[in-house]
Motif scaffolding. Structure first.
Motif: not given
Length: 199
Positions: A43, A185, A187, A192-194, A197
């Motif tokens: 990431y 945020s 994460y 692979k997601e918030n 936010s």
């Protein structure tokens, strides 16, 4: 001058997998935990994020995560970033934990059993993180810590903290300037997601 902080929880450990209370005691990263830390590294690379300095708690699970996530070995270890001490409950099954209190955590429950109080952890984390940020004005930092410790930190520095359960290797992105923290945020690099936010 804005300083950027990426504050991250360690990867899955053997005790996480076994559902055991893990604060002052330590256990190694599992294979999944290693992969989670590598997902965090991917990431950071994909986002073009480079660190001027990398910090971790003194506990092995955090140090190893910091090395994997940053692909560096020049990690500064700070006792102030360590997890809450759960006293006599260390290593016991997690179902023995008392209910969490909103915006407080466990309060002083574990003090009776030789552990730390939530407000003590909040104060320790707040001072440690703020001190290190003040040493690096305008730079970008990674700090790897622990679930309860990170939760107490952001409850202490934010007026309206998010109600989020931090997954292993969750990454909190903060801007820091003139003593003020802005959480942009949270994460989850594994899924692979918030998780949170600001926008």
């Amino acid at each position: 001058m804005t300083t950027k902080l990426y504050l991250m929880r360690h990867g899955q450990t053997r005790f996480n997998l076994q559902g055991r209370i893990q604060g002052a005691c330590d256990s190694p990263l599992t294979e999944l935990g290693i992969e989670q830390a590598r997902a965090a590294h991917a990431y950071f690379v994909a986002k073009g994020i480079a660190f001027d300095a990398v910090y971790s708690s003194t506990q092995e699970r955090a140090c190893d995560t910091a090395e994997l996530a940053s692909d560096r070995t020049d990690i500064t270890r700070l006792k102030g970033l360590k997890e809450m001490d759960f006293g006599a409950f260390e290593g016991q099954q997690e179902y023995l934990n008392p209910p969490l209190q909103p915006n407080i955590g466990y309060g002083d429950y574990f003090v009776t059993y030789g552990g730390e109080g939530s407000m003590s952890v909040r104060e320790r984390m707040g001072k440690t993180v703020t001190d290190l940020l003040e040493q690096h004005p305008g730079q970008t930092l990674l700090a790897v810590s622990h679930g309860a410790a990170i939760a107490q930190f952001y409850r202490g520095v934010l007026q309206d903290p998010p109600q989020v359960r931090l997954s292993n290797c969750a990454i909190l992105e903060f801007d820091y300037e003139d003593g003020h923290y802005d959480l942009l945020s949270i994460y989850d690099p594994v899924n692979k997601e918030n998780l949170y936010s600001k926008d």
